[in-house]
Scaffold this motif. Structure first.
Motif, PDB file in Angstrom:
ATOM      1  N   SER A 178     -24.168  -1.720 -17.314  1.00 13.54           N
ATOM      2  CA  SER A 178     -24.157  -0.294 -16.983  1.00 13.54           C
ATOM      3  C   SER A 178     -23.993   0.510 -18.262  1.00 13.54           C
ATOM      4  CB  SER A 178     -23.015   0.025 -16.017  1.00 13.54           C
ATOM      5  OG  SER A 178     -21.752  -0.118 -16.667  1.00 13.54           O
ATOM      6  N   GLU A 179     -24.287   1.804 -18.182  1.00 14.34           N
ATOM      7  CA  GLU A 179     -24.135   2.659 -19.353  1.00 14.34           C
ATOM      8  C   GLU A 179     -22.672   2.754 -19.769  1.00 14.34           C
ATOM      9  OE1 GLU A 179     -24.885   4.317 -22.592  1.00 14.34           O
ATOM     10  OE2 GLU A 179     -26.620   3.897 -21.325  1.00 14.34           O
ATOM     11  N   GLU A 180     -21.774   2.757 -18.774  1.00 13.78           N
ATOM     12  CA  GLU A 180     -20.335   2.790 -19.091  1.00 13.78           C
ATOM     13  C   GLU A 180     -19.925   1.562 -19.891  1.00 13.78           C
ATOM     14  OE1 GLU A 180     -16.013   3.068 -16.781  1.00 13.78           O
ATOM     15  OE2 GLU A 180     -17.863   2.773 -15.635  1.00 13.78           O
ATOM     16  N   ALA A 182     -21.971  -0.278 -21.607  1.00 14.85           N
ATOM     17  CA  ALA A 182     -22.694  -0.233 -22.872  1.00 14.85           C
ATOM     18  C   ALA A 182     -21.947   0.582 -23.917  1.00 14.85           C
ATOM     19  CB  ALA A 182     -24.098   0.352 -22.648  1.00 14.85           C
ATOM     20  N   GLU A 183     -21.366   1.703 -23.504  1.00  9.57           N
ATOM     21  CA  GLU A 183     -20.590   2.529 -24.430  1.00  9.57           C
ATOM     22  C   GLU A 183     -19.414   1.740 -24.992  1.00  9.57           C
ATOM     23  OE1 GLU A 183     -20.921   5.532 -25.899  1.00  9.57           O
ATOM     24  OE2 GLU A 183     -22.950   5.294 -25.127  1.00  9.57           O
ATOM     25  N   ARG A 186     -20.733  -0.731 -27.565  1.00 10.53           N
ATOM     26  CA  ARG A 186     -21.031  -0.043 -28.836  1.00 10.53           C
ATOM     27  C   ARG A 186     -19.749   0.213 -29.625  1.00 10.53           C
ATOM     28  NH1 ARG A 186     -24.288   3.069 -25.198  1.00 10.53           N
ATOM     29  NH2 ARG A 186     -26.481   2.412 -25.316  1.00 10.53           N
ATOM     30  N   LEU A 195     -29.449  -2.661 -21.588  1.00  6.37           N
ATOM     31  CA  LEU A 195     -29.073  -2.525 -20.182  1.00  6.37           C
ATOM     32  C   LEU A 195     -29.951  -3.503 -19.398  1.00  6.37           C
ATOM     33  CD1 LEU A 195     -28.784   1.359 -20.014  1.00  6.37           C
ATOM     34  CD2 LEU A 195     -26.902  -0.299 -20.014  1.00  6.37           C
TER      35      LEU A 195
END
Length: 336
Positions: A178-180, A182-183, A186, A195
């Motif tokens: 998920s983007e959450e 992924a952050e 990073r 993703l």
């Protein structure tokens, strides 16, 4: 003392909480007053009987712990009462586990904990940190400037692999669901995050490393060797730490023509010397702030069964509920 324990292997419901006999440190053993422990997938396999091992009765689950030395046995040389310490590789191969207020551990498996590193962080980083170190350096022989693909960059092991590889000067690309997540990956040092639910891993790796990645760290239970070999560079190294029952086909031709190598390993078979070398470097990385714990959930000791239930749902059920490690805080109460 209080402990979470099982009398026979079974589901998480087999875990009981109650009184247990206080351990007495034997020769070359350290008695640790446990402040925090953590849950790993292997803990659920041993508790469930999936991995057959000799177990003491009662058996306290748990590989990892951090706390304070309460007493030392005859022959102990590296530690004294009051020292902050952490341990891993417990609860395996006949050794008692860590889900108890006090544990007696062979000095060979005990490591100094810097004052600035919390007990929770040490417990969360213990097994996964040693695993990451052994896989990246003993097995893959990672060099500064090389590229690393981490499958599962937000997971317990994967998040430490990302941080450790980045701290070593490697270029890291990782996957996340998920983007959450992924952050978060990073923030651990990955240059790029894939993703995987909406993006092609192979296509994104091709953009990141046109000649292929030097090291591929695989955490899935069913590895796809055909795609993995395509993504590897010449003399690329693939590290396997999951997939106990998997039997996927291996494309031998592309594998040997590219002079790739495959490294399967389990951390609990490392020698005390190998373990200590990895552990001491991990402690330094935590002290320097280059490795930080990825804690996804916390439970008190009397909710150990719930902690195992959550870990099992993430490991076997592919649940998205958990992102990171489960910590058991031995000073937390179920009413907190």
């Amino acid at each position: 003392m209080k402990a979470a324990y099982i009398s026979a292997t079974g589901s998480p419901d087999a875990i009981q909480f109650g009184d247990a006999a206080d351990p007495v440190p034997g020769a070359d053993q350290v008695l640790i007053r446990v402040e925090a422990s953590s849950v790993n997938p292997i803990d659920t396999y041993v508790r469930g009987g999936v991995i057959a091992m000799e177990l003491p009765t009662p058996y306290f689950p748990g590989c990892d712990a951090a706390g304070v030395v309460a007493a030392v046995g005859e022959g102990v040389q590296r530690f004294a009462v009051g020292d902050r310490v952490w341990t891993t590789n417990q609860g395996l191969l006949g050794r008692q586990g860590t889900f108890a207020e006090r544990i007696a551990v062979d000095e060979d498996w005990v490591y100094a904990l810097p004052d600035s590193v919390s007990f929770e962080d040490a417990a969360a980083c213990a097994l996964v940190g040693v695993t990451a170190h052994l896989g990246l350096f003993r097995e893959a022989q990672l060099k500064r400037g090389e590229s690393v693909l981490v499958i599962g960059g937000s997971g317990g092991v994967g998040s430490i692999v990302v941080q450790m590889a980045a701290a070593h000067g490697a270029r890291v690309i990782a996957t996340a669901g998920s983007e959450e997540k992924a952050e978060k990956v990073r923030s651990f040092g990955a240059e790029e995050v894939i993703l995987y639910k909406t993006q092609s891993i192979a296509e994104q790796v091709q953009r990141f490393a046109p000649e292929g990645v030097n090291v591929l760290w695989e955490t899935r239970r069913e590895p796809d060797f055909a795609t993995s070999i395509e993504m590897l560079s010449e003399r690329g190294r693939m590290v396997l730490m999951a997939g106990r029952d998997a039997q996927p086909p291996l494309p031998v031709g592309p594998f040997y023509v590219k002079e790739c190598s495959l490294h399967g390993f389990v951390m609990f078979k490392a020698t005390p010397t190998e373990m200590r070398s990895a552990a001491e470097e991990l402690s330094q990385l935590m002290l320097d702030g280059k490795i930080r714990a990825n804690i996804g959930a916390r439970f008190p000791l009397d909710q150990a069964a719930e902690a195992h239930r959550l870990q099992e749902s993430a490991t076997l059920g592919d649940s998205d509920q958990l992102c990171g490690k489960i910590v058991v805080n031995h000073r937390m109460s179920s009413s907190t």
